[in-house]
Design a protein around this motif. Structure first.
Motif, PDB file in Angstrom:
ATOM      1  N   HIS A  88       0.848  -1.191   0.000  1.00  0.00           N
ATOM      2  CA  HIS A  88       0.000   0.000   0.000  1.00  0.00           C
ATOM      3  C   HIS A  88       0.880   1.238   0.000  1.00  0.00           C
ATOM      4  O   HIS A  88       1.753   1.381   0.855  1.00  0.00           O
ATOM      5  N   PHE A  89       0.630   2.141  -0.933  1.00  0.00           N
ATOM      6  CA  PHE A  89       1.423   3.362  -1.055  1.00  0.00           C
ATOM      7  C   PHE A  89       0.478   4.539  -1.208  1.00  0.00           C
ATOM      8  O   PHE A  89      -0.457   4.488  -2.010  1.00  0.00           O
ATOM      9  N   SER A  90       0.677   5.595  -0.413  1.00  0.00           N
ATOM     10  CA  SER A  90      -0.119   6.816  -0.579  1.00  0.00           C
ATOM     11  C   SER A  90       0.706   7.996  -0.070  1.00  0.00           C
ATOM     12  O   SER A  90       1.781   7.825   0.497  1.00  0.00           O
ATOM     13  N   ARG A  91       0.187   9.176  -0.264  1.00  0.00           N
ATOM     14  CA  ARG A  91       0.880  10.380   0.198  1.00  0.00           C
ATOM     15  C   ARG A  91       0.012  11.064   1.250  1.00  0.00           C
ATOM     16  O   ARG A  91      -1.186  11.197   1.072  1.00  0.00           O
ATOM     17  N   GLY A  92       0.629  11.512   2.322  1.00  0.00           N
ATOM     18  CA  GLY A  92      -0.088  12.257   3.354  1.00  0.00           C
ATOM     19  C   GLY A  92      -0.001  13.740   3.066  1.00  0.00           C
ATOM     20  O   GLY A  92       1.044  14.239   2.659  1.00  0.00           O
ATOM     21  N   ALA A  93      -1.091  14.467   3.242  1.00  0.00           N
ATOM     22  CA  ALA A  93      -1.106  15.905   2.975  1.00  0.00           C
ATOM     23  C   ALA A  93      -1.128  16.683   4.281  1.00  0.00           C
ATOM     24  O   ALA A  93      -1.673  16.234   5.284  1.00  0.00           O
ATOM     25  N   LEU A  94      -0.524  17.869   4.262  1.00  0.00           N
ATOM     26  CA  LEU A  94      -0.487  18.716   5.452  1.00  0.00           C
ATOM     27  C   LEU A  94      -1.829  19.380   5.720  1.00  0.00           C
ATOM     28  O   LEU A  94      -2.161  19.689   6.832  1.00  0.00           O
ATOM     29  N   GLY A  95      -2.585  19.662   4.703  1.00  0.00           N
ATOM     30  CA  GLY A  95      -3.863  20.350   4.878  1.00  0.00           C
ATOM     31  C   GLY A  95      -4.058  21.391   3.798  1.00  0.00           C
ATOM     32  O   GLY A  95      -3.630  21.208   2.674  1.00  0.00           O
ATOM     33  N   ASP A  96      -4.690  22.501   4.143  1.00  0.00           N
ATOM     34  CA  ASP A  96      -5.034  23.538   3.164  1.00  0.00           C
ATOM     35  C   ASP A  96      -3.910  24.555   3.008  1.00  0.00           C
ATOM     36  O   ASP A  96      -4.139  25.755   3.024  1.00  0.00           O
ATOM     37  N   LEU A  97      -2.691  24.095   2.877  1.00  0.00           N
ATOM     38  CA  LEU A  97      -1.562  24.982   2.657  1.00  0.00           C
ATOM     39  C   LEU A  97      -1.305  25.095   1.163  1.00  0.00           C
ATOM     40  O   LEU A  97      -1.454  24.123   0.427  1.00  0.00           O
ATOM     41  N   PRO A  98      -0.933  26.288   0.690  1.00  0.00           N
ATOM     42  CA  PRO A  98      -0.686  26.418  -0.752  1.00  0.00           C
ATOM     43  C   PRO A  98       0.500  25.561  -1.172  1.00  0.00           C
ATOM     44  O   PRO A  98       1.504  25.483  -0.483  1.00  0.00           O
ATOM     45  N   GLY A  99       0.341  24.901  -2.264  1.00  0.00           N
ATOM     46  CA  GLY A  99       1.396  24.042  -2.769  1.00  0.00           C
ATOM     47  C   GLY A  99       1.412  24.066  -4.281  1.00  0.00           C
ATOM     48  O   GLY A  99       0.677  24.833  -4.914  1.00  0.00           O
ATOM     49  N   PRO A 100       2.210  23.214  -4.897  1.00  0.00           N
ATOM     50  CA  PRO A 100       2.275  23.200  -6.358  1.00  0.00           C
ATOM     51  C   PRO A 100       0.943  22.769  -6.969  1.00  0.00           C
ATOM     52  O   PRO A 100       0.223  21.958  -6.404  1.00  0.00           O
ATOM     53  N   ASP A 101       0.616  23.370  -8.077  1.00  0.00           N
ATOM     54  CA  ASP A 101      -0.593  23.031  -8.842  1.00  0.00           C
ATOM     55  C   ASP A 101      -1.880  23.265  -8.064  1.00  0.00           C
ATOM     56  O   ASP A 101      -2.897  22.635  -8.332  1.00  0.00           O
ATOM     57  N   GLY A 102      -1.845  24.114  -7.040  1.00  0.00           N
ATOM     58  CA  GLY A 102      -3.054  24.439  -6.303  1.00  0.00           C
ATOM     59  C   GLY A 102      -3.464  23.406  -5.268  1.00  0.00           C
ATOM     60  O   GLY A 102      -4.511  23.538  -4.645  1.00  0.00           O
ATOM     61  N   TYR A 103      -2.662  22.364  -5.090  1.00  0.00           N
ATOM     62  CA  TYR A 103      -2.963  21.338  -4.095  1.00  0.00           C
ATOM     63  C   TYR A 103      -2.133  21.569  -2.845  1.00  0.00           C
ATOM     64  O   TYR A 103      -1.140  22.283  -2.866  1.00  0.00           O
ATOM     65  N   SER A 104      -2.519  20.942  -1.753  1.00  0.00           N
ATOM     66  CA  SER A 104      -1.765  21.119  -0.513  1.00  0.00           C
ATOM     67  C   SER A 104      -0.398  20.450  -0.616  1.00  0.00           C
ATOM     68  O   SER A 104      -0.202  19.528  -1.395  1.00  0.00           O
ATOM     69  N   ASP A 105       0.543  20.963   0.170  1.00  0.00           N
ATOM     70  CA  ASP A 105       1.879  20.364   0.203  1.00  0.00           C
ATOM     71  C   ASP A 105       1.806  18.941   0.733  1.00  0.00           C
ATOM     72  O   ASP A 105       0.940  18.621   1.547  1.00  0.00           O
ATOM     73  N   ARG A 106       2.738  18.122   0.287  1.00  0.00           N
ATOM     74  CA  ARG A 106       2.780  16.739   0.753  1.00  0.00           C
ATOM     75  C   ARG A 106       3.648  16.638   1.999  1.00  0.00           C
ATOM     76  O   ARG A 106       4.719  17.228   2.068  1.00  0.00           O
ATOM     77  N   LEU A 107       3.196  15.856   2.961  1.00  0.00           N
ATOM     78  CA  LEU A 107       3.941  15.680   4.208  1.00  0.00           C
ATOM     79  C   LEU A 107       4.975  14.575   4.060  1.00  0.00           C
ATOM     80  O   LEU A 107       6.154  14.787   4.245  1.00  0.00           O
ATOM     81  N   HIS A 108       4.558  13.391   3.714  1.00  0.00           N
ATOM     82  CA  HIS A 108       5.462  12.257   3.555  1.00  0.00           C
ATOM     83  C   HIS A 108       4.698  11.101   2.924  1.00  0.00           C
ATOM     84  O   HIS A 108       3.475  11.133   2.831  1.00  0.00           O
ATOM     85  N   ASN A 109       5.432  10.114   2.512  1.00  0.00           N
ATOM     86  CA  ASN A 109       4.812   8.928   1.940  1.00  0.00           C
ATOM     87  C   ASN A 109       4.369   8.002   3.065  1.00  0.00           C
ATOM     88  O   ASN A 109       5.100   7.769   4.006  1.00  0.00           O
ATOM     89  N   LEU A 110       3.169   7.504   2.953  1.00  0.00           N
ATOM     90  CA  LEU A 110       2.649   6.530   3.901  1.00  0.00           C
ATOM     91  C   LEU A 110       2.655   5.182   3.196  1.00  0.00           C
ATOM     92  O   LEU A 110       1.789   4.903   2.380  1.00  0.00           O
ATOM     93  N   THR A 111       3.650   4.383   3.467  1.00  0.00           N
ATOM     94  CA  THR A 111       3.802   3.116   2.779  1.00  0.00           C
ATOM     95  C   THR A 111       3.715   1.989   3.793  1.00  0.00           C
ATOM     96  O   THR A 111       4.416   2.012   4.805  1.00  0.00           O
ATOM     97  N   THR A 112       2.855   1.015   3.527  1.00  0.00           N
ATOM     98  CA  THR A 112       2.702  -0.130   4.416  1.00  0.00           C
ATOM     99  C   THR A 112       2.601  -1.401   3.584  1.00  0.00           C
ATOM    100  O   THR A 112       2.320  -1.359   2.387  1.00  0.00           O
ATOM    101  N   VAL A 113       2.829  -2.516   4.240  1.00  0.00           N
ATOM    102  CA  VAL A 113       2.519  -3.810   3.652  1.00  0.00           C
ATOM    103  C   VAL A 113       1.558  -4.513   4.600  1.00  0.00           C
ATOM    104  O   VAL A 113       1.620  -4.337   5.818  1.00  0.00           O
ATOM    105  N   THR A 114       0.662  -5.280   4.025  1.00  0.00           N
ATOM    106  CA  THR A 114      -0.246  -6.108   4.800  1.00  0.00           C
ATOM    107  C   THR A 114       0.165  -7.548   4.565  1.00  0.00           C
ATOM    108  O   THR A 114       0.387  -7.951   3.423  1.00  0.00           O
ATOM    109  N   PHE A 115       0.281  -8.307   5.640  1.00  0.00           N
ATOM    110  CA  PHE A 115       0.744  -9.686   5.528  1.00  0.00           C
ATOM    111  C   PHE A 115      -0.153 -10.602   6.341  1.00  0.00           C
ATOM    112  O   PHE A 115      -0.849 -10.158   7.263  1.00  0.00           O
ATOM    113  N   ASP A 116      -0.149 -11.866   5.983  1.00  0.00           N
ATOM    114  CA  ASP A 116      -0.909 -12.882   6.701  1.00  0.00           C
ATOM    115  C   ASP A 116      -0.021 -13.385   7.837  1.00  0.00           C
ATOM    116  O   ASP A 116       1.010 -14.019   7.595  1.00  0.00           O
ATOM    117  N   GLN A 117      -0.411 -13.103   9.076  1.00  0.00           N
ATOM    118  CA  GLN A 117       0.439 -13.473  10.212  1.00  0.00           C
ATOM    119  C   GLN A 117       0.521 -14.977  10.419  1.00  0.00           C
ATOM    120  O   GLN A 117       1.392 -15.456  11.139  1.00  0.00           O
TER     121      GLN A 117
END
Length: 135
Positions: A40-69
């Motif tokens: 699973h890969f996604s990007r976390g956003a800071l909120g309503d802060l001005p950023g490139p292309d009119g979107y909010s700035d990115r905080l960091h990548n939220l990357t996880t794996v799900t596994f069968d224990q």
């Protein structure tokens, strides 16, 4: 069949459908085996802060794996090596839940420059001679 059993069966179908094969390795090079994880890969956003292309700035990548224990449980700093050559290093492993057989772990992509710390990565593909899990 209880509602919990229905949900557990549905999660099993999702995992079988979406999981990809990888090699589970320890930090010293021991190979624990070929396993299947959901990546699973996604990007976390800071909120309503001005950023490139009119979107909010990115905080960091939220990357996880799900596994069968029931299949395996990775440890902190273990490596997951994919056939594509991508290598993920395991961070925090989330605690087990009673309701499901699946757990999540935070992961970070291991940069090519860090491969020198792991000789088994810098001397070729760890997959060599092993049969990857079925996709």
């Amino acid at each position: 069949m209880s509602w919990r059993d229905v949900i557990r069966a549905a999660r099993g179908v999702v995992h079988e459908t979406m999981a990809v094969g990888c090699l589970h390795c320890g930090t010293t090079g021991e190979i624990h085996g070929a396993v299947r994880v959901r990546y699973h890969f996604s990007r976390g956003a800071l909120g309503d802060l001005p950023g490139p292309d009119g979107y909010s700035d990115r905080l960091h990548n939220l990357t996880t794996v799900t596994f069968d224990q029931r299949e395996f449980v990775p440890g902190r700093n273990d490596l997951l090596v994919f056939e594509s050559g991508e290598v993920l290093q395991v961070g925090q492993v989330m605690p087990a839940e009673v309701r499901t057989d699946f757990r999540r772990a935070d992961v970070a992509q291991l940069e090519q420059a860090a491969f020198s710390r792991y000789p088994f990565l810098s001397h070729g593909q760890p997959w060599a001679g092993l049969t990857p899990p079925e996709d």
